[in-house]
Design an enzyme around this catalytic site. Structure first.
Site: not given
Ligand code: GAR
Length: 202
Positions: A14, A109, A111
């Site tokens: 997503s 990234n 998180h």
């Protein structure tokens, strides 16, 4: 010049979709998702890539003798796609130092916690179990540690008494879909400047 974005995924994708949509709408300017790479052949994100005509590549970790061999295979695909920036969007593996060094300050990234709290897997469950009242999500540059590189953007999300892991994850995910494209937009505009652990937004 076009910014070539490579996205690494392991599953649903997503966050990948939010990047694709924001590239297609022009919110992330002068950019192109040039390749989507998964370490899981059943990842739904691979389908999402194909639906948008994006090169979708499965790299089978079981096919490589060592982590170095796997990293070299990854580097090869990234080079062939003329990758400028690499996004980890639900990618559940730690990259080796060859990849980190090749794309220093060019790997991001997402998180699902406010780092440095709740690193690693099941960050939303960790937050619930700990009993924090506020958690959230973080976009950061990737270094050799786990979830430890310089932080680009964070968004807080309140934890409700009624929250389950699912309901909390869903509300955090909605914020992930906002801050990840925002961080990539800032990168595409050349507005991120890393000084030590701090990322300044120009
Ligand atoms: C997201 O919540 C992302 O933050 C998390 O995995 C999910 C992937 O969802 N990543 C991590 O936990 C990395 N440590 P998606 O495949 O739908 O983007």
């Amino acid at each position: 010049m076009t910014l070539n974005i490579a996205v690494l995924i392991s599953g649903r994708g997503s966050n990948l979709q939010s990047i694709i949509d924001n590239v297609e709408s022009g919110y992330i300017p002068n950019a192109n998702v040039s390749v989507v790479i998964s370490d899981n052949k059943d990842a739904y994100g691979l389908k999402r890539a194909m639906n948008h005509g994006i090169n979708a590549v499965f790299i089978d970790p079981a096919a490589y003798q060592s982590k170095e061999d796997l990293d070299n295979a990854l580097l090869d695909v990234l080079a062939r796609s003329s990758t400028d920036v690499l996004l980890l969007a639900g990618f559940m593996r730690i990259l080796g130092s060859d990849v980190i060094n090749a794309y220093s300050n060019r790997i991001m990234n997402i998180h699902p916690a406010l780092l440095p709290s709740f690193k690693g897997l099941h960050a939303q469950k960790q937050a619930l179990d700990y009993g924090v009242k506020i958690t959230g999500c973080t976009v950061h540059f990737v270094d050799e540690g786990m979830d430890s590189g310089p932080i680009i953007l964070q968004k807080s999300v309140p934890v409700l008494d009624s929250d389950t892991e699912e309901s909390l994850s869903e509300r955090i995910l909605a914020q992930e879909h906002i801050i990840f494209p925002e961080a990539v937009k800032l990168f595409a505009e050349g507005r991120l400047y890393v000084k030590g652990r701090r990322v300044h937004i120009l």
